[in-house]
Design an enzyme around this catalytic site. Structure first.
Site, PDB file in Angstrom:
ATOM      1  N   HIS A 142       7.111   1.297  19.119  1.00 30.20           N
ATOM      2  CA  HIS A 142       6.040   1.759  18.228  1.00 30.20           C
ATOM      3  C   HIS A 142       6.149   3.265  17.934  1.00 30.20           C
ATOM      4  O   HIS A 142       5.283   4.058  18.305  1.00 30.20           O
ATOM      5  CB  HIS A 142       4.651   1.423  18.812  1.00 30.20           C
ATOM      6  CG  HIS A 142       3.573   1.352  17.775  1.00 30.20           C
ATOM      7  ND1 HIS A 142       2.497   0.484  17.856  1.00 30.20           N
ATOM      8  CD2 HIS A 142       3.398   2.030  16.615  1.00 30.20           C
ATOM      9  CE1 HIS A 142       1.717   0.643  16.797  1.00 30.20           C
ATOM     10  NE2 HIS A 142       2.238   1.580  16.026  1.00 30.20           N
ATOM     11  N   ILE A 143       7.250   3.612  17.236  1.00 36.36           N
ATOM     12  CA  ILE A 143       7.509   5.022  16.935  1.00 36.36           C
ATOM     13  C   ILE A 143       7.506   5.299  15.427  1.00 36.36           C
ATOM     14  O   ILE A 143       8.057   6.302  14.968  1.00 36.36           O
ATOM     15  CB  ILE A 143       8.858   5.493  17.546  1.00 36.36           C
ATOM     16  CG1 ILE A 143      10.019   4.598  17.089  1.00 36.36           C
ATOM     17  CG2 ILE A 143       8.762   5.535  19.065  1.00 36.36           C
ATOM     18  CD1 ILE A 143      11.397   5.142  17.460  1.00 36.36           C
ATOM     19  N   ILE A 200       2.465   2.808   2.391  1.00 40.60           N
ATOM     20  CA  ILE A 200       3.717   2.695   3.135  1.00 40.60           C
ATOM     21  C   ILE A 200       4.670   1.721   2.444  1.00 40.60           C
ATOM     22  O   ILE A 200       5.857   2.024   2.262  1.00 40.60           O
ATOM     23  CB  ILE A 200       3.445   2.295   4.608  1.00 40.60           C
ATOM     24  CG1 ILE A 200       2.666   3.418   5.314  1.00 40.60           C
ATOM     25  CG2 ILE A 200       4.752   2.005   5.345  1.00 40.60           C
ATOM     26  CD1 ILE A 200       2.182   3.061   6.722  1.00 40.60           C
ATOM     27  N   GLY A 208       0.847  -1.185   0.000  1.00 38.57           N
ATOM     28  CA  GLY A 208       0.000   0.000   0.000  1.00 38.57           C
ATOM     29  C   GLY A 208       0.880   1.232   0.000  1.00 38.57           C
ATOM     30  O   GLY A 208       2.035   1.193  -0.443  1.00 38.57           O
TER      31      GLY A 208
HETATM   32  C1  GLV Z   1       0.494   3.431  13.855  1.00 41.93           C
HETATM   33  O1  GLV Z   1       0.783   2.303  14.093  1.00 41.93           O
HETATM   34  C2  GLV Z   1      -0.643   3.809  13.086  1.00 41.93           C
HETATM   35  O2  GLV Z   1      -1.464   2.943  12.752  1.00 41.93           O
HETATM   36  O3  GLV Z   1      -0.761   5.002  12.795  1.00 41.93           O
END
Ligand code: GLV
Ligand code: GLV
Length: 323
Positions: free
Chosen positions: A288-289, A159, A157
């Site tokens: 999770h950054i 990203i 997608g």
């Molecule tokens: C982060 O993990 C998001 O989904 O924005």
């Protein structure tokens, strides 16, 4: 009278809250740790909109507690696996999210993790502090470069495509991707080849997880998958912890079934500090950054607010989950 909006965090950038305060009555949870579920269920009653984050599970119980007044759930994230969108659809509740704005930040973080694991940055850095650095040594702390590697992307997608574009300058032998939709035009732009999951597992030196967490992708990286991977394979996950069976990953890393892993997401989050994964040298874990770039997070706060304002006005949202 004014619409009532509940925001589950006090610490989202104020520019978003300011937008809401112009026309809505805004209340927020007051601590930087996530709002307890019992509190969310209590305070959501009678609200017109819920501004939430991926730390808040918005399921049937929360929607029931909110009542028929609730018109919108907007999350300050691109992922929305924490929201029961089917229940929202049934109730006519619109769901907003923040795609696009965080694509570059997340792709950058993914590249950082990919380089860090490939060239063993964290492992090497520790040696500087713990006395392990005795001298330059020809084969010490060697890793495998990206050049000449086969990179597989699970998910292609927004990203995934930006990750691929950033990998290209490192001169991989090939980039492959596994998705349901083929996206030939986007694939051609980065010279990527569509493969099935099995081929990706068998052929890749590096696998990057950049797909949504869905019933289809839940724990798709399980013991069977790790069995198929090359022993020099490095797994990077900047999507959702749930895509990986973490016990199976631990075993695969511990037994050197695969070489290393770089994770920005885990199960659970935060990962307890006594988790066995943290005892391994061949894993790099970040808290999770992925989208944690200042301007990105500010814009995410504003988009979440604009999504709510648009939904309350019956207008087109900046980004609405198609239900
Ligand atoms: C982060 O993990 C998001 O989904 O924005
Ligand atoms: C693991 O820590 C690695 O950097 O390869």
């Amino acid at each position: 009278s004014q619409h009532k909006v509940y925001v589950t965090r006090p610490d989202v950038d104020d520019s978003g809250l300011e937008l809401l305060r112009k026309s809505c009555q805004v209340s927020t949870w007051h601590e930087t740790n996530p709002v307890p579920r019992s509190e969310l269920i209590r305070v959501v009653a009678g609200k017109d909109a819920l501004y939430c984050a991926l730390t808040d599970k918005v399921d049937k119980e929360v929607l029931d507690a909110a009542g028929p007044q609730l018109k919108c759930v907007a999350t300050i994230s691109v992922g929305y696996d924490h929201i029961d969108v089917e229940e929202c659809r049934k109730r006519g509740i619109r769901v907003g999210f923040t795609p696009d704005v965080l694509t570059d930040a997340t792709a950058e973080l993914t590249l950082a993790l990919l380089l860090a694991t490939n060239r063993r940055l964290f492992e090497a850095n520790k040696q500087v502090y713990n006395g392990g650095w005795k001298s330059w040594a020809p084969m010490w702390m060697c890793g495998q470069g990206l050049k000449g590697s086969r990179v597989g992307l699970l998910g292609f997608g927004r990203i995934g495509q930006e990750i691929a574009a950033r990998i290209v300058p490192f001169k991989p032998t090939e980039i492959t991707y596994t998705t349901r939709s083929l996206r030939p035009k986007e694939a051609a732009a980065v010279n990527a080849r569509h493969v099935d999951f099995d081929e990706m597992l068998r052929e890749s030196d590096l696998i990057v997880v950049c797909c949504a967490l869905t019933p289809e992708t839940k724990e798709i990286f399980n013991a069977t998958a790790f069995q198929k991977m090359k022993p020099n394979c490095i797994l990077i996950n900047t999507a959702r912890g749930g895509v990986v069976d973490q016990k199976a990953l631990y075993e695969a890393l511990k037994t050197k079934r695969i070489l290393a892993a770089g994770l920005d997401v885990t199960t659970p989050e935060p990962l307890p500090i006594d988790d066995p994964l943290l005892k391994l040298d061949n894993v790099v874990i970040l808290p999770h950054i992925g989208s944690a770039d200042i301007e990105t997070r500010k814009e995410m706060s504003r988009i979440t607010a604009r999504n709510i304002l648009a939904a309350l006005a019956g207008d087109k949202m900046v980004a609405e989950v198609e239900l």
